[in-house]
Write a protein that holds these residues in place. Structure first.
Motif, PDB file in Angstrom:
ATOM      1  N   GLN A 231       0.798  -1.219   0.000  1.00 51.42           N
ATOM      2  CA  GLN A 231       0.000   0.000   0.000  1.00 51.42           C
ATOM      3  C   GLN A 231       0.837   1.278   0.000  1.00 51.42           C
ATOM      4  OE1 GLN A 231      -0.164  -2.462   2.313  1.00 51.42           O
ATOM      5  NE2 GLN A 231      -0.717  -1.677   4.355  1.00 51.42           N
ATOM      6  N   LYS A 232       2.091   1.190   0.416  1.00 53.21           N
ATOM      7  CA  LYS A 232       2.941   2.383   0.449  1.00 53.21           C
ATOM      8  C   LYS A 232       3.553   2.720  -0.912  1.00 53.21           C
ATOM      9  CE  LYS A 232       2.291   3.509   4.713  1.00 53.21           C
ATOM     10  NZ  LYS A 232       1.612   4.778   5.070  1.00 53.21           N
ATOM     11  N   GLY A 233       3.481   1.782  -1.869  1.00 55.50           N
ATOM     12  CA  GLY A 233       3.814   2.105  -3.248  1.00 55.50           C
ATOM     13  C   GLY A 233       5.272   2.381  -3.551  1.00 55.50           C
ATOM     14  N   HIS A 234       6.197   1.814  -2.777  1.00 52.89           N
ATOM     15  CA  HIS A 234       7.610   2.071  -3.065  1.00 52.89           C
ATOM     16  C   HIS A 234       8.013   1.550  -4.445  1.00 52.89           C
ATOM     17  CE1 HIS A 234       8.384   3.566   0.944  1.00 52.89           C
ATOM     18  NE2 HIS A 234       7.853   2.477   1.479  1.00 52.89           N
ATOM     19  N   ASP A 235       7.324   0.506  -4.930  1.00 49.97           N
ATOM     20  CA  ASP A 235       7.603   0.030  -6.289  1.00 49.97           C
ATOM     21  C   ASP A 235       7.268   1.099  -7.321  1.00 49.97           C
ATOM     22  OD1 ASP A 235       4.894  -0.591  -5.335  1.00 49.97           O
ATOM     23  OD2 ASP A 235       4.572  -1.446  -7.316  1.00 49.97           O
ATOM     24  N   LEU A 236       6.204   1.868  -7.069  1.00 49.05           N
ATOM     25  CA  LEU A 236       5.873   2.982  -7.957  1.00 49.05           C
ATOM     26  C   LEU A 236       6.963   4.051  -7.917  1.00 49.05           C
ATOM     27  CD1 LEU A 236       2.049   3.482  -7.268  1.00 49.05           C
ATOM     28  CD2 LEU A 236       3.125   2.403  -9.257  1.00 49.05           C
ATOM     29  N   ALA A 237       7.568   4.238  -6.751  1.00 48.67           N
ATOM     30  CA  ALA A 237       8.659   5.208  -6.642  1.00 48.67           C
ATOM     31  C   ALA A 237       9.835   4.779  -7.519  1.00 48.67           C
ATOM     32  CB  ALA A 237       9.096   5.351  -5.192  1.00 48.67           C
ATOM     33  N   ILE A 238      10.165   3.475  -7.532  1.00 47.98           N
ATOM     34  CA  ILE A 238      11.268   2.983  -8.366  1.00 47.98           C
ATOM     35  C   ILE A 238      10.926   3.148  -9.838  1.00 47.98           C
ATOM     36  CG2 ILE A 238      12.624   0.947  -8.995  1.00 47.98           C
ATOM     37  CD1 ILE A 238      12.257  -0.005  -6.073  1.00 47.98           C
ATOM     38  N   ARG A 239       9.696   2.837 -10.209  1.00 48.46           N
ATOM     39  CA  ARG A 239       9.286   3.004 -11.616  1.00 48.46           C
ATOM     40  C   ARG A 239       9.274   4.484 -12.016  1.00 48.46           C
ATOM     41  NH1 ARG A 239       7.574  -1.802 -13.623  1.00 48.46           N
ATOM     42  NH2 ARG A 239       6.969  -3.405 -12.100  1.00 48.46           N
ATOM     43  N   THR A 240       8.896   5.338 -11.080  1.00 49.86           N
ATOM     44  CA  THR A 240       8.933   6.784 -11.345  1.00 49.86           C
ATOM     45  C   THR A 240      10.363   7.240 -11.566  1.00 49.86           C
ATOM     46  OG1 THR A 240       6.941   7.133 -10.010  1.00 49.86           O
ATOM     47  CG2 THR A 240       8.335   9.055 -10.409  1.00 49.86           C
ATOM     48  N   LEU A 241      11.285   6.732 -10.760  1.00 53.56           N
ATOM     49  CA  LEU A 241      12.696   7.037 -10.950  1.00 53.56           C
ATOM     50  C   LEU A 241      13.146   6.667 -12.355  1.00 53.56           C
ATOM     51  CD1 LEU A 241      15.630   7.654  -9.891  1.00 53.56           C
ATOM     52  CD2 LEU A 241      15.710   5.221  -9.254  1.00 53.56           C
ATOM     53  N   ALA A 242      12.790   5.464 -12.817  1.00 51.76           N
ATOM     54  CA  ALA A 242      13.213   5.014 -14.142  1.00 51.76           C
ATOM     55  C   ALA A 242      12.681   5.946 -15.228  1.00 51.76           C
ATOM     56  CB  ALA A 242      12.740   3.581 -14.380  1.00 51.76           C
TER      57      ALA A 242
ATOM     58  N   PRO B 277       8.220  -6.459   4.678  1.00 47.17           N
ATOM     59  CA  PRO B 277       8.290  -7.713   3.923  1.00 47.17           C
ATOM     60  C   PRO B 277       8.582  -7.564   2.432  1.00 47.17           C
ATOM     61  CG  PRO B 277       6.006  -7.149   4.416  1.00 47.17           C
ATOM     62  CD  PRO B 277       6.862  -6.179   5.174  1.00 47.17           C
ATOM     63  N   ARG B 278       8.515  -6.362   1.883  1.00 49.95           N
ATOM     64  CA  ARG B 278       8.715  -6.208   0.442  1.00 49.95           C
ATOM     65  C   ARG B 278      10.148  -5.775   0.075  1.00 49.95           C
ATOM     66  NH1 ARG B 278       4.375  -6.568  -2.722  1.00 49.95           N
ATOM     67  NH2 ARG B 278       5.276  -5.252  -4.354  1.00 49.95           N
ATOM     68  N   MET B 279      11.066  -5.882   1.015  1.00 46.33           N
ATOM     69  CA  MET B 279      12.431  -5.432   0.732  1.00 46.33           C
ATOM     70  C   MET B 279      13.048  -6.185  -0.445  1.00 46.33           C
ATOM     71  SD  MET B 279      15.695  -4.930   3.293  1.00 46.33           S
ATOM     72  CE  MET B 279      14.834  -3.698   4.260  1.00 46.33           C
ATOM     73  N   GLU B 280      12.944  -7.505  -0.446  1.00 42.93           N
ATOM     74  CA  GLU B 280      13.548  -8.297  -1.523  1.00 42.93           C
ATOM     75  C   GLU B 280      12.918  -7.972  -2.862  1.00 42.93           C
ATOM     76  OE1 GLU B 280      13.959 -12.489  -1.064  1.00 42.93           O
ATOM     77  OE2 GLU B 280      14.777 -12.345   0.965  1.00 42.93           O
ATOM     78  N   SER B 281      11.597  -7.856  -2.918  1.00 40.97           N
ATOM     79  CA  SER B 281      10.928  -7.581  -4.188  1.00 40.97           C
ATOM     80  C   SER B 281      11.278  -6.190  -4.708  1.00 40.97           C
ATOM     81  CB  SER B 281       9.407  -7.733  -4.040  1.00 40.97           C
ATOM     82  OG  SER B 281       8.874  -6.760  -3.174  1.00 40.97           O
ATOM     83  N   LEU B 282      11.485  -5.231  -3.817  1.00 40.75           N
ATOM     84  CA  LEU B 282      11.880  -3.890  -4.254  1.00 40.75           C
ATOM     85  C   LEU B 282      13.308  -3.896  -4.793  1.00 40.75           C
ATOM     86  CD1 LEU B 282      10.340  -1.800  -1.344  1.00 40.75           C
ATOM     87  CD2 LEU B 282       9.554  -1.848  -3.722  1.00 40.75           C
ATOM     88  N   ASN B 283      14.209  -4.613  -4.132  1.00 37.98           N
ATOM     89  CA  ASN B 283      15.567  -4.752  -4.641  1.00 37.98           C
ATOM     90  C   ASN B 283      15.581  -5.437  -6.012  1.00 37.98           C
ATOM     91  OD1 ASN B 283      17.200  -3.521  -2.626  1.00 37.98           O
ATOM     92  ND2 ASN B 283      16.893  -5.277  -1.291  1.00 37.98           N
ATOM     93  N   ARG B 284      14.733  -6.439  -6.147  1.00 37.81           N
ATOM     94  CA  ARG B 284      14.654  -7.167  -7.417  1.00 37.81           C
ATOM     95  C   ARG B 284      14.119  -6.256  -8.528  1.00 37.81           C
ATOM     96  NH1 ARG B 284      12.668 -11.257  -5.277  1.00 37.81           N
ATOM     97  NH2 ARG B 284      10.456 -10.832  -5.610  1.00 37.81           N
ATOM     98  N   LEU B 285      13.105  -5.448  -8.218  1.00 36.65           N
ATOM     99  CA  LEU B 285      12.550  -4.536  -9.216  1.00 36.65           C
ATOM    100  C   LEU B 285      13.597  -3.514  -9.659  1.00 36.65           C
ATOM    101  CD1 LEU B 285      10.136  -3.428 -10.822  1.00 36.65           C
ATOM    102  CD2 LEU B 285       9.560  -2.038  -8.810  1.00 36.65           C
ATOM    103  N   ALA B 286      14.350  -2.983  -8.714  1.00 34.36           N
ATOM    104  CA  ALA B 286      15.403  -2.020  -9.067  1.00 34.36           C
ATOM    105  C   ALA B 286      16.415  -2.663 -10.014  1.00 34.36           C
ATOM    106  CB  ALA B 286      16.082  -1.504  -7.807  1.00 34.36           C
ATOM    107  N   GLU B 287      16.768  -3.923  -9.762  1.00 32.87           N
ATOM    108  CA  GLU B 287      17.694  -4.636 -10.643  1.00 32.87           C
ATOM    109  C   GLU B 287      17.081  -4.816 -12.032  1.00 32.87           C
ATOM    110  OE1 GLU B 287      20.725  -5.603 -10.283  1.00 32.87           O
ATOM    111  OE2 GLU B 287      21.148  -5.558  -8.124  1.00 32.87           O
TER     112      GLU B 287
END
Length: 219
Positions: free
Chosen positions: A40-51, A71-81
């Motif tokens: 719900q905090k949308g950090h994945d959207l923040a990474i996509r916005t960065l790109a 719990p989403r630390m690994e998935s966020l690291n993976r998305l950044a990669e």
């Protein structure tokens, strides 16, 4: 008759205090996203916005710091990669309040990309947005819950809950005015949410309730 009393949430504006900001945007441009690492905090959207912003504005060499744990630390690291952004993302990593305040002071723009969840969850207030504005940061936020009211004139609210709309909103911040002018607006917007005022209001409401008796309720 019973009546409701409104007490506005506050943040410590001595801890989260503004620093001098430059007149113009420079490179690298440091964005920050703070909050628990939940969907719900949308950090994945923040990474996509960065790109997207790095592709649109290579002159700014945009970077992103993610502050939080969950719990989403690994998935966020993976998305950044996967997006080729790992070298431009600091974190995710947890931080104490003093460290959060320091990280906000070091940033140029705050992202608050919260989602409206299928179960109906949405941001009721978002303390992080106020903390960011108190340090002089303009906020780019979604329409989730009370975020538009919280941000007020202290930033730009995206028209949709996706990375393209957040990137558009970030560009609107950058084109509207420079960091120093945004700091004036952001701190003015944050001034509505002072923790000392919140304590005073709670004391006032409590005293009034004690005088009136148990039939009166507050919310």
């Amino acid at each position: 008759l019973p009546r409701s009393e409104r007490v506005v949430m506050g943040v410590d504006r001595q801890l989260f205090a503004a620093r001098p900001r430059p007149a113009n945007w420079g490179a690298p441009l440091h964005m920050i996203s703070v909050g628990r690492l939940y969907e719900q905090k949308g950090h994945d959207l923040a990474i996509r916005t960065l790109a997207l912003l790095r592709a649109r504005r290579p002159d700014l060499d945009v970077r992103l710091r993610i502050v939080g744990d969950g719990p989403r630390m690994e998935s966020l690291n993976r998305l950044a990669e996967e997006l080729g952004m790992r070298g431009f993302v600091t974190g995710p990593a947890p931080a104490r309040p003093l460290e959060v305040a320091a990280a906000l002071c070091e940033a140029d723009l705050a992202l608050v990309p919260s989602r409206v969840m299928p179960d109906g969850w949405q941001e009721a207030f978002c303390r992080v947005a106020i903390e960011a504005m108190a340090t002089g940061l303009p906020v780019v936020a979604t329409l989730s819950g009370g975020l538009p009211d919280t941000v007020g004139e202290g930033g730009v609210v995206a028209v949709r809950e996706d990375a393209a709309a957040l990137a558009d909103a970030a560009e609107a911040v950058l084109s509207a005015m420079g960091p120093a002018d945004w700091a004036v607006r952001a701190t003015r917007s944050a001034a509505r949410f002072d923790i000392a005022r919140m304590y005073d209001d709670y004391q006032r409401v409590t005293a009034e309730l004690l005088e009136r008796g148990p039939a009166v309720t507050a919310s």
